[in-house]
Structure formats: structure tokens, C-alpha cells
Design a protein around this motif. Structure first.
Motif, PDB file in Angstrom:
ATOM      1  N   CYS A   1       0.843  -1.206   0.000  1.00 37.01           N
ATOM      2  CA  CYS A   1       0.000   0.000   0.000  1.00 37.01           C
ATOM      3  C   CYS A   1       0.872   1.248   0.000  1.00 37.01           C
ATOM      4  O   CYS A   1       1.772   1.379   0.817  1.00 37.01           O
ATOM      5  CB  CYS A   1      -0.903   0.011   1.240  1.00 37.01           C
ATOM      6  SG  CYS A   1      -1.801  -1.529   1.446  1.00 37.01           S
TER       7      CYS A   1
ATOM      8  N   ARG B   1       5.126  -0.754   3.807  1.00 39.71           N
ATOM      9  CA  ARG B   1       4.844  -1.407   2.536  1.00 39.71           C
ATOM     10  C   ARG B   1       5.995  -2.312   2.126  1.00 39.71           C
ATOM     11  O   ARG B   1       7.160  -2.063   2.438  1.00 39.71           O
ATOM     12  CB  ARG B   1       4.533  -0.396   1.435  1.00 39.71           C
ATOM     13  CG  ARG B   1       5.703   0.496   1.063  1.00 39.71           C
ATOM     14  CD  ARG B   1       5.312   1.607   0.116  1.00 39.71           C
ATOM     15  NE  ARG B   1       4.964   1.113  -1.211  1.00 39.71           N
ATOM     16  CZ  ARG B   1       4.852   1.903  -2.285  1.00 39.71           C
ATOM     17  NH1 ARG B   1       5.048   3.198  -2.179  1.00 39.71           N
ATOM     18  NH2 ARG B   1       4.518   1.395  -3.456  1.00 39.71           N
TER      19      ARG B   1
ATOM     20  N   ALA C   1      -4.017   1.277  -2.655  1.00 34.25           N
ATOM     21  CA  ALA C   1      -3.813  -0.001  -1.959  1.00 34.25           C
ATOM     22  C   ALA C   1      -4.393  -1.117  -2.795  1.00 34.25           C
ATOM     23  O   ALA C   1      -5.402  -1.719  -2.440  1.00 34.25           O
ATOM     24  CB  ALA C   1      -4.478   0.040  -0.580  1.00 34.25           C
TER      25      ALA C   1
END
Lengths: 253, 442
Positions: B76, B82, B186
Motif C-alpha cells: 500500500c 509497505r 492499496a
């Protein structure tokens, strides 16, 4: 001719004053309950010292609970915990107003100056209790006892005790009121009681071996959790006034 | 990706990494459930919630807010954890979490635990690990304080059911207000994977309430309700869209709270906006004000904003803005109007409105009484009458009142006093305000 009743600064003292005011059938408009010393003398006033009387105080609080209800009694008691010197008079006149009209809803009559004063005092004390429930910090002593020190403006450690007793039934803990020299003691698996004691006597006892480590973990946690781009020290000061900080682990150096 | 063996990282290091990774999740309240301690455990819970400390950004610290692990298989774009970011990855063991929670709790540092997580292998695999940790905390360590767990989108029904019986609050983050936004920032998370568990929790709570009616000691399922969080300012939705989403979450999913988190730039990515002025704090503030108006003041989203006016006024809070646009509803007579209308007057909040309604039973109220009760007369005076009379003779006209209200500056929690600069022209008919006439109508 004003009647000034001088009462001791305690729940018993002030309630005795109220009892005497009724016992001697004094006119409420001419009666003032004063706390502490005589101070500046007023012309055309009659001063009477009131000795605290447990029985008299008990009768007053019982009548209030019976006629006005538990919640009004609770509000009045809370207001009397504060450090404001006009609290006795405000409570007395509120009781007079309530008993005259048998108003269980006396706390709603915020137009009346005395009722409003009692309301403000009980709110101020209530807020301080709520703050301290969060800001109080325990330290573990060598023998496993948890020790906390606070310095509240109002006399409230007896209101903190039930919360922590319910929360930590299996811990031995003490809460010291540094300002007043009172200590709440809670032995494991038992109820709590208040006694006199200086906070200094706990300062000299060694902390447990884990204590410093846990404190450093928490300090680091608090430092790490702040978002730098939203840093706002004045907001932090609004929410967490400086006077609480000397007793809080994460702000001690 | 840097990979350090767990044994090289101390608890202090892990705490730093996993606190730092969790700090953007703002759903950190300890309120919603009242529970007395049992006499052989540790902990209780207060419905009002207790703030134990405040961080340097001014926000309340109430729970031990950590991630179980900051490893993650998703990428994301707004998230510091991430997959494609090169950060140190680590995890707590269930024992470490329990020890930290209990030791902090005993010293009254926290009300309880807030546990979120990155995703190892799959949502269910991770949630099972979280379940083990929470189960240990509740049974072995006999912890009865507050626990808030973040469910990972896509978690299976069985796990939601099991975890729900152990925690006080469970929530799933919406992340972005619209499905398009979510897809853009996302792509691993799908809207249905977020809404399905939300619906399941909602149904579970409702069913549990019925069971509790029949059998008082039935185990409780998520007693403090659900909440969620949206990031504000990362994608292009208008305030109107966001407020509509919030309203339908409250109505259709019966959420307790919706949280709004101003977008903070932690990653560089072509799909993320660059924010030269820093995080959109004023916008977040307005959204919270609108949120409170919907929950406590009886406003509908459509009353606050519309397609034609899709964003909030920077100068006035939403309630004031509404009042200025609906002057036909004013002035309100304090001694007779219903509470719902009194609450809509700028300067009168829920508490003051309640006090007014109770106090007026014992006698007519005048402006002096209102001041004592706690009404902000500087704002309210344009909108109310007491016994038929206004406080000063004022015109019920939008421009006039707006100008006067601008001098009563709103207290903003951050450093923006709202000054902007406007070019003056010789043709300005209305000059800056003068004190209103102090002329009591006879």
C-alpha cells in the motif's frame, strides 16, 4: 446582624456547622458559614466557633440522602472536597434552598448563585479525579509493593482508592498525597484504608530491579509515538497541565 | 530487505520499531465498555475511557499501541511498512506482548492494548498469531483491561468470531473513502474484503445483545463496538463524499466511531500528493466537527454539505456555517424552543442546551443566566431571544453577522489563526465591523 459560623475545613466540620444553623433556627439570609480562621472581622457580625461533631454531621448527611437523594448528596460531598474557602457557605445555602422546596432537582437551578458555585466546585473536583485516574503512576518497590505519589489541589485520594482497588485486587499498593500527608493503603485481596504518612518515607526505599527498565521502555514508547509533522507542544500543555508532570514517569528526566 | 535475526533485537528495539510503525493509526480510545474487575485477575474498564498521557503532537495516549509485526506482503503506497520499503522488519512474541501489557498496566501507564499488524503469509495466518497472543493475555495472564484489535481485510469468519469474544473493540480500516481511491493506493486491498468482516462484526454484536437479554452471563462479543479510519487528503475526494461515507457507516454498519487521519507524507510515490503545507490539519478538524454534529447534534450529512458546496468553510465551523445559511430558522426563543433547536445555535453545545432546558423549569432565563450557565454569548447573541428580546439590536443578515463572528475567533488546536489577505478596493461598500449598538430593545 450576621451570624458567622466558623467551621473546621473537613466534611465533619462543615456539616456540623450546617446542623447547628438548623438547630439554633438561624435565618439563612443572615447566616454565613466560614472555613478556617476569623480573618478580617466584619462589623455587626456575631462569630461562633463550631466544634466538629460526628453525630451531628451524620444526621445532616442522612437527611440529605433521604430527602434529596443519593446523587445530590454525592455532588455536595464532592464539592466539599475542593480547596475553595467559600464551599461551606455555598453548600449550606444550597441545602437550605433544597430543603425548603424539597427539590431533588436542586442541582438544575443553575440561576441561583450558590447552586452554581456548588456545581462548579463539584465539576472541578470531578475533573481532577478523572485526570488523576489517568496521570497517577505507580513504581514497584523492592518488596513488590506499588507506590504512587500525587499532589492534588483537592482532597481526593479517597475517590481514587475504589477505582484502583477494583482494578488491582491482587496487588499491594499505596497512594500518597504529598500535600496533605495522607496515604491510602491497599493490602492484597483486601479493602483499602486511609492513614497519615509522609510521602518521603517511600522515597528512600529501593525500587525493584525491573523498575528502571520498564520505566525506560515506557519513556521510549511515549517519545516514539509522536508524529513529528504534527508536533504541538501547546496543545500537549493544554491537555496535560505542567503541574501533573513532576509525578509522571515519562516526564521525569 | 534487511533481515536481522530476532535474537539480535532487544525488546526495547522491537518496541521502538513496532510503535513507530503503528503510530499513524489514530483509533486509540479506551472508551465504550464498563466492566468491573473480577477478584482474581488484573484490570477493569471504564466506559468513559481514561487518557493516561499526551504525546508531543497533542494526542491522547491511552493504550499500548503496537504492531504485532511490521513484515507485510502488501504494498500500500501510503504505508511506511509497505513491502517495497527497505526498513528493519521484526515481530513480537506473544509472551513479550503479554509482559509489556501487564507491566505497563500495573503501573497505570495504560488502559490496555491496541494491537494491529502487517501481514505475514496471509491475513488468516497473521490473525491466528494475533489470536494466540490475545488468548494468552486473557487466560494465562488474566488480563481484564481494554483490548482493541485491528482485523486484517479478508480475515475468515471463524477467526473474527473467535477473536471477537476476547476483545473489547475490533475494527477494520476503510483506509480510503472510495473504492477508486483504495484501488489506486492499496491495490492489494479490496473493498469487499473490508466491508464483509465489518458486516459480520455488526451482525455478531446484534446477535450477542439478544443473547445477553436472554442469558445475562453469556460471553460478550466486541462489547465496545466497531470503529474505522479513513485517510484524508491522499486522494481527491471532496468533504461531501467523505461525510456521506461516514454517515452511511454509522447508519448501515452501526459503527461507534469513524476516525479521520490527515495524510502524512512518509513515502515518495508518484501516486501520492505532495503536501507543501504539511498534513491537512484544518480539514481533519472540520471533519471531526461535522462527525460530532452528525452523532450528537442530530445533523444529517446533506444539511452540512451538498453537491454545490462540496467542501467545508475554512473560516467557520460547520454548525456556524449552517446557521448563517439558514437564518430563517432564527432567532430561537430560549425559554420555549425545543432542545434540538437550541443545540443548533452557534455558541450553545449539547451540555449547555441540556442545562438550559433543565434550568428554565425553575424560572425564566435571561442573558445573565445564560452567561452563568456557560453559553458563549459572543456567538449566540445573534441567534437567540430571551423573553422575546434580543441582547443587542442586530440585523439577521448573513454578511453582517458573518463579519461580526469573524472577530470572535474560533479556537483552533493548531497554529493557524485564519488570517488571509484580501485586496482592498475603493468600491468596498462595507467596512470592517464596528461594535454592535448597545441598545436594549425596550
Amino acid at each position: 446582624m450576621t451570624n458567622i459560623l466558623i467551621c473546621e475545613d473537613s466534611l465533619t466540620g462543615i456539616l456540623t456547622g450546617i446542623y447547628r444553623a438548623y438547630e439554633w433556627k438561624l435565618k439563612p439570609e443572615d447566616t454565613v458559614i466560614q472555613i478556617g480562621e476569623e480573618g478580617n472581622l466584619v462589623l455587626f457580625a456575631e462569630y461562633t466557633h463550631i466544634e466538629p461533631d460526628e453525630d451531628a454531621a451524620f444526621k445532616v448527611i442522612r437527611s440529605i440522602k433521604r430527602i434529596l437523594g443519593e446523587s445530590v448528596a454525592y455532588d455536595l460531598e464532592t464539592a466539599l472536597l475542593s480547596d475553595d474557602m467559600t464551599k461551606g457557605n455555598a453548600v449550606y445555602h444550597t441545602v437550605v434552598l433544597a430543603l425548603n422546596d424539597k427539590k431533588t432537582r436542586v442541582m438544575e437551578c443553575l440561576q441561583n448563585d450558590y447552586v452554581r458555585k456548588v456545581f462548579e466546585l463539584s465539576r472541578r473536583v470531578g475533573n481532577e479525579i478523572h485526570h488523576l485516574l489517568g496521570f497517577l503512576r505507580f513504581e514497584e518497590l523492592e518488596n513488590g509493593v506499588l507506590c504512587a505519589v500525587v499532589s492534588p489541589k483537592s482532597n481526593i485520594i479517597t475517590r481514587l482508592a475504589p477505582h484502583f482497588t477494583d482494578r488491582f485486587p491482587l496487588e499491594n499498593f499505596v497512594i500518597c498525597d504529598e500535600k496533605r500527608g495522607l496515604v491510602v493503603v491497599h493490602p492484597k485481596k483486601q479493602g483499602w484504608f486511609v492513614t497519615e504518612g509522609a510521602a518521603e518515607m517511600f522515597a528512600t526505599i529501593d525500587r525493584s530491579s525491573k523498575e528502571e527498565y520498564i520505566q525506560s521502555l515506557f519513556k521510549h514508547f511515549v517519545d516514539t509515538i509522536a508524529i513529528e509533522s504534527r508536533r504541538n507542544e501547546s496543545l500537549q500543555r493544554n491537555m496535560l497541565p505542567l503541574r501533573f508532570r513532576p509525578y509522571m514517569t515519562e516526564f521525569k528526566c | 530487505m534487511e533481515y536481522l535475526a530476532d535474537s539480535k533485537l532487544s525488546v526495547m528495539d522491537k518496541l521502538e520499531i513496532l510503535t513507530d510503525a503503528a503510530k499513524y493509526d489514530v483509533a486509540c480510545t479506551s472508551s465504550g465498555t464498563e466492566r468491573k474487575g473480577s477478584s482474581n485477575g488484573i484490570g477493569n474498564s471504564k466506559a468513559c475511557g481514561i487518557c493516561h498521557s499526551f504525546s508531543a503532537d497533542g494526542r491522547c495516549i491511552s493504550l499500548l499501541k503496537i504492531l504485532f509485526t511490521n513484515e507485510c506482503i502488501y504494498d500500500c503506497k501510503y504505508c511506511i511498512n509497505r513491502k517495497s520499503n527497505d526498513v528493519v522488519r521484526t515481530s513480537f512474541t506473544p509472551d513479550e506482548i503479554c509482559e509489556l501489557t501487564i507491566e505497563f498496566y500495573r503501573r497505570n501507564y495504560i488502559e490496555g492494548l491496541f494491537l494491529s499488524s502487517g501481514i505475514i503469509k496471509s491475513p488468516d495466518y497473521t490473525m491466528e498469531l494475533i489470536y494466540t497472543a490475545i488468548y494468552k493475555l486473557r487466560t494465562e495472564y488474566r488480563f481484564e483491561g481494554y483490548i482493541h484489535v485491528k482485523a486484517i481485510p479478508g480475515t475468515s469468519q471463524l477467526l473474527i468470531d473467535q477473536i471477537g469474544l476476547l476483545v473489547d473493540r475490533m475494527s477494520i480500516n476503510l483506509e480510503l473513502p472510495t473504492a477508486e481511491g483504495l484501488k489506486k493506493l492499496a491495490p492489494n486491498k479490496h473493498r469487499k474484503n473490508i466491508l464483509a468482516p465489518m458486516r459480520q462484526i455488526q451482525n455478531g454484536i446484534r446477535q450477542n445483545k439478544n443473547e445477553l437479554v436472554l442469558f445475562n452471563h453469556a460471553p460478550k462479543f466486541v462489547p465496545a463496538g466497531q470503529s474505522t479510519q479513513m485517510i484524508i487528503g491522499a486522494t481527491g475526494e471532496t468533504d461531501y463524499q467523505i461525510v456521506n461515507v461516514a454517515e452511511s457507516l454509522y447508519k448501515k454498519f452501526e459503527l461507534k466511531r469513524v476516525f479521520y487521519s490527515a495524510f502524512v507524507q512518509v513515502n515518495e510515490d508518484k501516486d501520492l500528493p505532495s503536501l507543501p503545507g504539511g498534513p491537512p490539519l484544518l480539514r481533519e478538524h472540520r471533519l471531526y466537527q461535522a462527525d460530532f454534529l452528525m452523532r450528537f447534534y442530530g445533523f444529517e450529512a446533506g444539511e452540512l454539505l451538498s453537491e454545490e458546496r462540496p467542501n467545508f468553510n475554512t473560516f467557520f465551523d460547520p454548525k456556524c456555517d449552517w446557521a448563517l445559511r439558514h437564518l430563517e430558522q432564527f432567532p430561537v426563543e430560549i425559554n420555549r424552543a425545543p432542545m434540538e433547536m437550541i443545540m443548533r445555535v452557534p455558541g450553545i453545545g449539547v451540555k449547555s442546551a441540556r442545562r438550559i432546558v433543565l434550568a428554565r423549569r425553575n424560572g425564566k432565563l435571561d442573558f445573565e443566566d445564560l452567561k452563568k450557565i456557560g453559553v458563549v454569548l459572543k456567538r449566540a447573541l445573534y441567534f437567540i431571544t430571551c423573553n422575546g428580546k434580543m441582547m443587542y439590536r442586530t440585523k439577521l443578515e448573513e454578511d453582517y453577522i458573518s463579519r461580526n463572528l469573524l472577530t470572535v475567533k474560533e479556537k483552533l488546536p493548531f497554529n493557524w489563526d485564519g488570517t488571509t489577505y484580501e485586496q482592498i478596493s475603493l468600491f468596498d461598500a462595507n467596512m470592517p465591523s464596528i461594535q454592535p449598538e448597545i441598545f436594549r430593545a425596550m
